[in-house]
Design a protein around this motif. Structure first.
Motif, PDB file in Angstrom:
ATOM      1  N   LEU A 185      16.492 -10.132 -21.587  1.00  0.00           N
ATOM      2  CA  LEU A 185      15.705 -11.191 -22.223  1.00  0.00           C
ATOM      3  C   LEU A 185      14.581 -10.599 -23.080  1.00  0.00           C
ATOM      4  N   LYS A 186      13.954  -9.548 -22.575  1.00  0.00           N
ATOM      5  CA  LYS A 186      12.899  -8.889 -23.353  1.00  0.00           C
ATOM      6  C   LYS A 186      13.461  -8.338 -24.662  1.00  0.00           C
ATOM      7  N   LYS A 187      14.657  -7.751 -24.580  1.00  0.00           N
ATOM      8  CA  LYS A 187      15.287  -7.205 -25.783  1.00  0.00           C
ATOM      9  C   LYS A 187      15.671  -8.321 -26.752  1.00  0.00           C
ATOM     10  N   MET A 188      16.155  -9.433 -26.204  1.00  0.00           N
ATOM     11  CA  MET A 188      16.521 -10.563 -27.062  1.00  0.00           C
ATOM     12  C   MET A 188      15.288 -11.137 -27.764  1.00  0.00           C
ATOM     13  N   ILE A 189      14.158 -11.119 -27.072  1.00  0.00           N
ATOM     14  CA  ILE A 189      12.918 -11.618 -27.675  1.00  0.00           C
ATOM     15  C   ILE A 189      12.515 -10.736 -28.856  1.00  0.00           C
ATOM     16  N   VAL A 190      12.643  -9.424 -28.675  1.00  0.00           N
ATOM     17  CA  VAL A 190      12.337  -8.495 -29.772  1.00  0.00           C
ATOM     18  C   VAL A 190      13.289  -8.729 -30.941  1.00  0.00           C
ATOM     19  N   LEU A 191      14.578  -8.855 -30.626  1.00  0.00           N
ATOM     20  CA  LEU A 191      15.582  -9.063 -31.673  1.00  0.00           C
ATOM     21  C   LEU A 191      15.341 -10.379 -32.413  1.00  0.00           C
ATOM     22  N   HIS A 192      15.048 -11.434 -31.650  1.00  0.00           N
ATOM     23  CA  HIS A 192      14.762 -12.728 -32.278  1.00  0.00           C
ATOM     24  C   HIS A 192      13.498 -12.654 -33.131  1.00  0.00           C
ATOM     25  N   GLY A 193      12.489 -11.948 -32.604  1.00  0.00           N
ATOM     26  CA  GLY A 193      11.231 -11.849 -33.334  1.00  0.00           C
ATOM     27  C   GLY A 193      11.403 -11.216 -34.704  1.00  0.00           C
ATOM     28  N   VAL A 194      12.285 -10.219 -34.781  1.00  0.00           N
ATOM     29  CA  VAL A 194      12.536  -9.542 -36.060  1.00  0.00           C
ATOM     30  C   VAL A 194      13.403 -10.405 -36.969  1.00  0.00           C
ATOM     31  N   THR A 195      14.514 -10.882 -36.442  1.00  0.00           N
ATOM     32  CA  THR A 195      15.488 -11.583 -37.293  1.00  0.00           C
ATOM     33  C   THR A 195      14.998 -12.953 -37.759  1.00  0.00           C
ATOM     34  N   GLN A 196      14.039 -13.534 -37.031  1.00  0.00           N
ATOM     35  CA  GLN A 196      13.523 -14.839 -37.440  1.00  0.00           C
ATOM     36  C   GLN A 196      12.352 -14.733 -38.417  1.00  0.00           C
ATOM     37  N   ARG A 197      11.934 -13.493 -38.708  1.00  0.00           N
ATOM     38  CA  ARG A 197      10.857 -13.295 -39.684  1.00  0.00           C
ATOM     39  C   ARG A 197      11.333 -12.609 -40.963  1.00  0.00           C
ATOM     40  N   LYS A 198      12.290 -11.713 -40.821  1.00  0.00           N
ATOM     41  CA  LYS A 198      12.728 -10.922 -41.970  1.00  0.00           C
ATOM     42  C   LYS A 198      13.775 -11.669 -42.793  1.00  0.00           C
ATOM     43  N   ARG A 199      13.661 -11.499 -44.110  1.00  0.00           N
ATOM     44  CA  ARG A 199      14.606 -12.135 -45.024  1.00  0.00           C
ATOM     45  C   ARG A 199      15.360 -11.086 -45.830  1.00  0.00           C
ATOM     46  N   ASP A 200      16.569 -11.437 -46.197  1.00  0.00           N
ATOM     47  CA  ASP A 200      17.369 -10.573 -47.050  1.00  0.00           C
ATOM     48  C   ASP A 200      16.755 -10.547 -48.450  1.00  0.00           C
ATOM     49  N   THR A 201      16.654  -9.359 -49.026  1.00  0.00           N
ATOM     50  CA  THR A 201      15.980  -9.215 -50.322  1.00  0.00           C
ATOM     51  C   THR A 201      16.775  -9.828 -51.472  1.00  0.00           C
ATOM     52  N   VAL A 202      18.073  -9.997 -51.295  1.00  0.00           N
ATOM     53  CA  VAL A 202      18.912 -10.551 -52.366  1.00  0.00           C
ATOM     54  C   VAL A 202      19.073 -12.062 -52.218  1.00  0.00           C
ATOM     55  N   SER A 203      19.569 -12.488 -51.060  1.00  0.00           N
ATOM     56  CA  SER A 203      19.837 -13.920 -50.859  1.00  0.00           C
ATOM     57  C   SER A 203      18.616 -14.683 -50.357  1.00  0.00           C
ATOM     58  N   HIS A 204      17.598 -13.947 -49.871  1.00  0.00           N
ATOM     59  CA  HIS A 204      16.375 -14.531 -49.310  1.00  0.00           C
ATOM     60  C   HIS A 204      16.639 -15.353 -48.043  1.00  0.00           C
ATOM     61  N   LYS A 205      17.801 -15.146 -47.449  1.00  0.00           N
ATOM     62  CA  LYS A 205      18.108 -15.814 -46.182  1.00  0.00           C
ATOM     63  C   LYS A 205      17.503 -15.022 -45.026  1.00  0.00           C
ATOM     64  N   LEU A 206      17.122 -15.736 -43.982  1.00  0.00           N
ATOM     65  CA  LEU A 206      16.642 -15.058 -42.781  1.00  0.00           C
ATOM     66  C   LEU A 206      17.773 -14.239 -42.173  1.00  0.00           C
ATOM     67  N   SER A 242      18.351 -13.917 -39.143  1.00  0.00           N
ATOM     68  CA  SER A 242      18.931 -14.704 -38.051  1.00  0.00           C
ATOM     69  C   SER A 242      20.046 -15.610 -38.559  1.00  0.00           C
ATOM     70  N   ASP A 243      19.898 -16.110 -39.797  1.00  0.00           N
ATOM     71  CA  ASP A 243      20.947 -16.948 -40.385  1.00  0.00           C
ATOM     72  C   ASP A 243      22.161 -16.113 -40.774  1.00  0.00           C
ATOM     73  N   LEU A 244      21.909 -14.892 -41.217  1.00  0.00           N
ATOM     74  CA  LEU A 244      23.017 -14.008 -41.582  1.00  0.00           C
ATOM     75  C   LEU A 244      23.808 -13.581 -40.347  1.00  0.00           C
ATOM     76  N   ILE A 245      23.097 -13.366 -39.253  1.00  0.00           N
ATOM     77  CA  ILE A 245      23.754 -12.929 -38.012  1.00  0.00           C
ATOM     78  C   ILE A 245      24.427 -14.105 -37.315  1.00  0.00           C
TER      79      ILE A 245
END
Length: 316
Positions: free
Chosen positions: A137-158, A160-163
Protein backbone atom coordinates in the motif's frame (compact mmCIF):
# COMPACT_ATOMS: atom_id res chain seq x y z
CA UNK A 1 26.30 12.11 -58.62
CA UNK A 2 26.61 8.36 -59.21
CA UNK A 3 30.25 8.46 -58.20
CA UNK A 4 29.35 10.27 -55.00
CA UNK A 5 26.79 7.62 -54.11
CA UNK A 6 29.25 4.80 -54.44
CA UNK A 7 32.27 6.55 -52.96
CA UNK A 8 34.16 4.86 -50.20
CA UNK A 9 33.30 7.62 -47.75
CA UNK A 10 29.56 7.08 -48.25
CA UNK A 11 29.92 3.35 -47.86
CA UNK A 12 31.79 3.87 -44.61
CA UNK A 13 29.00 6.07 -43.33
CA UNK A 14 26.42 3.42 -44.22
CA UNK A 15 28.38 0.83 -42.31
CA UNK A 16 28.53 3.12 -39.28
CA UNK A 17 24.75 3.61 -39.36
CA UNK A 18 24.23 -0.14 -39.69
CA UNK A 19 26.46 -0.76 -36.68
CA UNK A 20 24.46 1.77 -34.68
CA UNK A 21 21.19 0.12 -35.69
CA UNK A 22 22.42 -3.22 -34.39
CA UNK A 23 23.54 -1.72 -31.09
CA UNK A 24 20.33 0.25 -30.44
CA UNK A 25 18.27 -2.75 -29.14
CA UNK A 26 21.11 -3.69 -26.82
CA UNK A 27 21.39 -0.17 -25.44
CA UNK A 28 17.62 0.03 -25.10
CA UNK A 29 17.58 -3.22 -23.13
CA UNK A 30 20.34 -1.93 -20.85
CA UNK A 31 18.50 1.35 -20.30
CA UNK A 32 15.28 -0.52 -19.56
CA UNK A 33 17.03 -2.80 -17.09
CA UNK A 34 18.58 0.13 -15.23
CA UNK A 35 15.24 1.95 -15.18
CA UNK A 36 13.54 -1.14 -13.75
CA UNK A 37 16.14 -1.29 -10.97
CA UNK A 38 15.68 2.40 -10.20
CA UNK A 39 11.90 1.97 -10.20
CA UNK A 40 12.05 -0.86 -7.66
CA UNK A 41 14.58 0.96 -5.50
CA UNK A 42 12.46 4.11 -5.58
CA UNK A 43 9.34 2.23 -4.51
CA UNK A 44 11.25 0.38 -1.80
CA UNK A 45 12.70 3.63 -0.45
CA UNK A 46 9.41 5.50 -1.04
CA UNK A 47 11.43 8.01 -3.09
CA UNK A 48 9.17 9.83 -5.55
CA UNK A 49 12.10 11.39 -7.43
CA UNK A 50 13.59 8.01 -8.29
CA UNK A 51 10.19 6.64 -9.25
CA UNK A 52 9.50 9.69 -11.42
CA UNK A 53 12.82 9.37 -13.24
CA UNK A 54 12.28 5.65 -13.86
CA UNK A 55 8.73 6.18 -15.13
CA UNK A 56 9.94 8.96 -17.42
CA UNK A 57 12.49 6.55 -18.89
CA UNK A 58 9.72 4.00 -19.42
CA UNK A 59 7.62 6.65 -21.11
CA UNK A 60 10.50 7.72 -23.36
CA UNK A 61 10.84 4.10 -24.48
CA UNK A 62 7.08 3.81 -24.97
CA UNK A 63 6.94 1.12 -22.28
CA UNK A 64 5.21 2.89 -19.39
CA UNK A 65 2.04 0.80 -19.19
CA UNK A 66 3.88 -2.43 -19.99
CA UNK A 67 6.43 -1.96 -17.19
CA UNK A 68 3.79 -1.08 -14.60
CA UNK A 69 1.85 -4.19 -15.63
CA UNK A 70 4.96 -6.35 -15.22
CA UNK A 71 5.49 -4.91 -11.76
CA UNK A 72 1.91 -5.72 -10.73
CA UNK A 73 2.32 -9.27 -12.04
CA UNK A 74 5.53 -9.69 -10.03
CA UNK A 75 3.76 -8.50 -6.87
CA UNK A 76 0.95 -10.99 -7.43
CA UNK A 77 3.45 -13.83 -7.94
CA UNK A 78 5.39 -12.84 -4.81
CA UNK A 79 2.20 -12.74 -2.75
CA UNK A 80 1.17 -16.17 -4.03
CA UNK A 81 4.61 -17.53 -3.18
CA UNK A 82 4.36 -16.19 0.37
CA UNK A 83 0.90 -17.70 0.80
CA UNK A 84 2.01 -21.10 -0.44
CA UNK A 85 5.03 -21.04 1.83
CA UNK A 86 2.91 -20.09 4.85
CA UNK A 87 0.41 -22.88 4.38
CA UNK A 88 2.98 -25.49 3.42
CA UNK A 89 5.08 -24.80 6.51
CA UNK A 90 1.96 -24.79 8.68
CA UNK A 91 0.82 -28.05 7.13
CA UNK A 92 4.21 -29.62 7.88
CA UNK A 93 4.04 -28.55 11.51
CA UNK A 94 0.48 -29.87 11.68
CA UNK A 95 1.55 -33.22 10.25
CA UNK A 96 4.42 -33.46 12.72
CA UNK A 97 2.12 -32.71 15.65
CA UNK A 98 -0.45 -35.26 14.50
CA UNK A 99 2.09 -38.10 14.43
CA UNK A 100 2.16 -40.51 17.32
CA UNK A 101 0.06 -43.17 18.89
CA UNK A 102 -3.69 -42.88 19.08
CA UNK A 103 -6.04 -44.44 21.56
CA UNK A 104 -9.20 -46.36 20.65
CA UNK A 105 -12.18 -44.10 20.10
CA UNK A 106 -10.06 -40.95 19.73
CA UNK A 107 -10.53 -40.63 15.97
CA UNK A 108 -13.72 -38.63 16.38
CA UNK A 109 -12.22 -36.30 18.99
CA UNK A 110 -10.65 -32.97 18.01
CA UNK A 111 -6.87 -33.16 17.88
CA UNK A 112 -5.82 -30.49 20.35
CA UNK A 113 -2.14 -30.78 19.47
CA UNK A 114 -2.90 -30.19 15.78
CA UNK A 115 -5.02 -27.13 16.56
CA UNK A 116 -2.27 -25.80 18.81
CA UNK A 117 0.36 -26.36 16.12
CA UNK A 118 -1.75 -24.52 13.56
CA UNK A 119 -2.28 -21.62 15.95
CA UNK A 120 1.38 -21.23 16.87
CA UNK A 121 2.63 -21.54 13.30
CA UNK A 122 -0.05 -19.81 11.26
CA UNK A 123 -0.59 -16.43 12.92
CA UNK A 124 3.03 -15.20 12.97
CA UNK A 125 3.22 -15.97 9.25
CA UNK A 126 -0.10 -14.24 8.60
CA UNK A 127 1.22 -11.20 10.39
CA UNK A 128 4.21 -11.18 8.02
CA UNK A 129 1.83 -11.52 5.08
CA UNK A 130 -0.16 -8.45 6.05
CA UNK A 131 3.05 -6.53 6.69
CA UNK A 132 3.69 -7.25 3.02
CA UNK A 133 0.25 -5.81 2.21
CA UNK A 134 1.06 -2.71 4.28
CA UNK A 135 4.30 -2.20 2.38
CA UNK A 136 2.48 -2.74 -0.91
CA UNK A 137 0.00 0.00 0.00
CA UNK A 138 2.86 2.38 0.78
CA UNK A 139 4.37 1.65 -2.63
CA UNK A 140 1.01 2.16 -4.34
CA UNK A 141 0.67 5.52 -2.59
CA UNK A 142 4.05 6.60 -3.95
CA UNK A 143 3.15 5.36 -7.43
CA UNK A 144 -0.23 7.10 -7.34
CA UNK A 145 1.36 10.28 -6.03
CA UNK A 146 3.69 10.45 -9.02
CA UNK A 147 1.32 9.33 -11.77
CA UNK A 148 -1.51 11.60 -10.62
CA UNK A 149 0.71 14.70 -10.79
CA UNK A 150 2.96 14.15 -13.78
CA UNK A 151 1.78 14.79 -17.32
CA UNK A 152 3.06 13.56 -20.65
CA UNK A 153 4.99 16.32 -22.41
CA UNK A 154 3.40 15.57 -25.79
CA UNK A 155 -0.22 14.64 -25.11
CA UNK A 156 -0.39 16.50 -21.75
CA UNK A 157 -2.29 13.54 -20.31
CA UNK A 158 -1.68 12.46 -16.74
CA UNK A 159 0.52 9.40 -16.43
CA UNK A 160 -2.25 7.77 -14.42
CA UNK A 161 -4.54 8.08 -17.45
CA UNK A 162 -1.88 6.61 -19.72
CA UNK A 163 -1.35 3.67 -17.37
CA UNK A 164 -5.01 3.13 -16.50
CA UNK A 165 -6.39 1.20 -13.53
CA UNK A 166 -6.95 -2.23 -15.07
CA UNK A 167 -3.63 -3.73 -14.01
CA UNK A 168 -3.86 -2.55 -10.41
CA UNK A 169 -7.47 -3.71 -10.15
CA UNK A 170 -6.41 -7.08 -11.50
CA UNK A 171 -3.66 -7.24 -8.88
CA UNK A 172 -6.01 -6.69 -5.94
CA UNK A 173 -8.56 -9.12 -7.33
CA UNK A 174 -5.80 -11.71 -7.63
CA UNK A 175 -4.70 -11.16 -4.02
CA UNK A 176 -8.29 -11.49 -2.79
CA UNK A 177 -8.82 -14.65 -4.82
CA UNK A 178 -5.62 -16.24 -3.50
CA UNK A 179 -6.65 -15.48 0.08
CA UNK A 180 -10.14 -16.83 -0.46
CA UNK A 181 -8.75 -20.08 -1.84
CA UNK A 182 -6.38 -20.55 1.08
CA UNK A 183 -8.99 -19.72 3.72
CA UNK A 184 -10.94 -22.82 2.68
CA UNK A 185 -7.99 -24.97 1.60
CA UNK A 186 -7.67 -27.12 4.71
CA UNK A 187 -10.07 -27.98 7.53
CA UNK A 188 -7.62 -27.11 10.30
CA UNK A 189 -6.85 -23.76 8.68
CA UNK A 190 -10.51 -22.96 8.11
CA UNK A 191 -11.48 -23.75 11.71
CA UNK A 192 -8.59 -21.68 13.03
CA UNK A 193 -9.57 -18.69 10.92
CA UNK A 194 -13.23 -19.04 11.86
CA UNK A 195 -12.63 -19.16 15.60
CA UNK A 196 -10.08 -16.34 15.43
CA UNK A 197 -11.73 -14.24 12.76
CA UNK A 198 -11.45 -10.96 14.75
CA UNK A 199 -7.68 -11.42 14.77
CA UNK A 200 -7.64 -11.82 10.99
CA UNK A 201 -9.94 -8.83 10.52
CA UNK A 202 -7.70 -6.70 12.73
CA UNK A 203 -4.81 -7.49 10.40
CA UNK A 204 -6.81 -6.46 7.34
CA UNK A 205 -8.03 -3.26 9.01
CA UNK A 206 -4.56 -2.42 10.28
CA UNK A 207 -3.06 -2.77 6.81
CA UNK A 208 -5.54 -0.33 5.31
CA UNK A 209 -4.92 2.27 8.01
CA UNK A 210 -1.53 2.91 6.39
CA UNK A 211 -2.83 5.53 3.90
CA UNK A 212 -4.39 7.56 6.73
CA UNK A 213 -1.22 7.34 8.81
CA UNK A 214 0.95 8.50 5.92
CA UNK A 215 -1.45 11.33 5.09
CA UNK A 216 -1.35 12.53 8.71
CA UNK A 217 2.46 12.31 8.80
CA UNK A 218 3.03 14.24 5.58
CA UNK A 219 0.48 16.84 6.63
CA UNK A 220 2.12 17.27 10.04
CA UNK A 221 5.58 17.88 8.57
CA UNK A 222 4.21 20.10 5.80
CA UNK A 223 5.54 17.89 3.03
CA UNK A 224 4.62 18.81 -0.53
CA UNK A 225 4.90 15.15 -1.54
CA UNK A 226 1.63 14.23 0.12
CA UNK A 227 -0.61 12.50 -2.41
CA UNK A 228 -3.74 13.19 -0.38
CA UNK A 229 -4.62 9.50 -0.47
CA UNK A 230 -6.50 8.07 2.52
CA UNK A 231 -8.10 4.77 3.40
CA UNK A 232 -11.15 5.85 1.41
CA UNK A 233 -8.92 6.00 -1.68
CA UNK A 234 -8.32 2.27 -1.29
CA UNK A 235 -11.83 1.37 -0.12
CA UNK A 236 -12.53 -0.90 -3.09
CA UNK A 237 -9.30 -2.79 -2.46
CA UNK A 238 -10.19 -3.07 1.22
CA UNK A 239 -13.62 -4.46 0.37
CA UNK A 240 -12.04 -7.04 -1.93
CA UNK A 241 -9.73 -8.40 0.78
CA UNK A 242 -12.48 -8.33 3.37
CA UNK A 243 -14.88 -10.10 1.04
CA UNK A 244 -12.31 -12.86 0.57
CA UNK A 245 -12.91 -13.78 4.22
CA UNK A 246 -16.71 -13.43 4.11
CA UNK A 247 -17.29 -17.16 4.66
CA UNK A 248 -15.14 -16.99 7.79
CA UNK A 249 -17.00 -13.92 9.01
CA UNK A 250 -20.38 -15.58 8.57
CA UNK A 251 -19.20 -18.68 10.42
CA UNK A 252 -17.80 -16.59 13.28
CA UNK A 253 -20.99 -14.53 13.62
CA UNK A 254 -23.08 -17.72 13.59
CA UNK A 255 -21.00 -19.22 16.41
CA UNK A 256 -21.11 -15.99 18.37
CA UNK A 257 -24.89 -15.83 18.09
CA UNK A 258 -25.12 -19.49 19.03
CA UNK A 259 -23.17 -18.85 22.22
CA UNK A 260 -25.38 -15.89 23.09
CA UNK A 261 -28.54 -17.87 22.41
CA UNK A 262 -27.28 -20.73 24.58
CA UNK A 263 -26.66 -18.38 27.49
CA UNK A 264 -30.17 -16.91 27.18
CA UNK A 265 -31.70 -20.36 26.80
CA UNK A 266 -29.94 -21.62 29.91
CA UNK A 267 -31.45 -18.74 31.89
CA UNK A 268 -34.92 -20.16 31.27
CA UNK A 269 -34.13 -23.82 31.86
CA UNK A 270 -35.55 -23.73 35.38
CA UNK A 271 -39.28 -24.19 34.75
CA UNK A 272 -40.11 -23.32 38.36
CA UNK A 273 -39.11 -19.71 37.74
CA UNK A 274 -41.08 -17.51 35.43
CA UNK A 275 -38.20 -15.09 34.96
CA UNK A 276 -34.48 -15.55 35.67
CA UNK A 277 -33.18 -14.31 39.00
CA UNK A 278 -30.66 -11.49 39.26
CA UNK A 279 -27.60 -13.75 39.44
CA UNK A 280 -28.62 -15.64 36.30
CA UNK A 281 -29.36 -12.40 34.48
CA UNK A 282 -25.91 -11.07 35.36
CA UNK A 283 -24.32 -14.21 33.90
CA UNK A 284 -26.26 -13.77 30.65
CA UNK A 285 -25.43 -10.07 30.41
CA UNK A 286 -21.78 -10.85 31.00
CA UNK A 287 -21.89 -13.48 28.26
CA UNK A 288 -23.43 -10.99 25.83
CA UNK A 289 -20.86 -8.36 26.81
CA UNK A 290 -17.98 -10.74 26.12
CA UNK A 291 -19.28 -11.44 22.62
CA UNK A 292 -19.75 -7.73 21.90
CA UNK A 293 -16.37 -6.69 23.29
CA UNK A 294 -14.66 -9.18 20.97
CA UNK A 295 -16.00 -7.36 17.89
CA UNK A 296 -16.30 -3.75 19.03
CA UNK A 297 -13.15 -2.75 17.11
CA UNK A 298 -15.01 -3.09 13.79
CA UNK A 299 -18.26 -1.24 13.22
CA UNK A 300 -19.59 -3.55 10.52
CA UNK A 301 -18.94 -6.74 12.46
CA UNK A 302 -20.17 -5.18 15.70
CA UNK A 303 -23.48 -4.17 14.12
CA UNK A 304 -24.16 -7.75 13.02
CA UNK A 305 -23.58 -9.16 16.49
CA UNK A 306 -25.19 -6.25 18.33
CA UNK A 307 -28.52 -6.53 16.50
CA UNK A 308 -29.01 -10.08 17.72
CA UNK A 309 -27.64 -9.44 21.20
CA UNK A 310 -30.17 -6.62 21.52
CA UNK A 311 -32.93 -9.05 20.56
CA UNK A 312 -31.72 -11.59 23.11
CA UNK A 313 -31.57 -8.95 25.85
CA UNK A 314 -35.29 -8.21 25.42
CA UNK A 315 -36.05 -11.65 26.85
CA UNK A 316 -34.43 -10.73 30.16
Amino acid sequence: MYRLLISKDDLKRIRIIQDEVHSIPKRRAECLKESQKLFLIGLENKDEKQVTFALQCFRNMNALKEQVRLYMDDISAEFEGMLNQIFESTARSTYTSSEGKTIPGSASLPNISVASAVQSSLWPHMNDLFEFVKDLLKKMIVLHGVTQRKRDTVSHKLWSDLIGHDDEDRLWRALAYLLQQKFSDHTAFRLTFQSNYPQLLRMINSAFLVPNQLAMTTSAIGSSDSSGLTRDSFYEQYKLLRKSALVLENAFVAKSLSRMFSSVESAFEDSSKRIPDEATTEIVVKSLSIELSAVEFDGELFSQVFIFSDIFSTFL
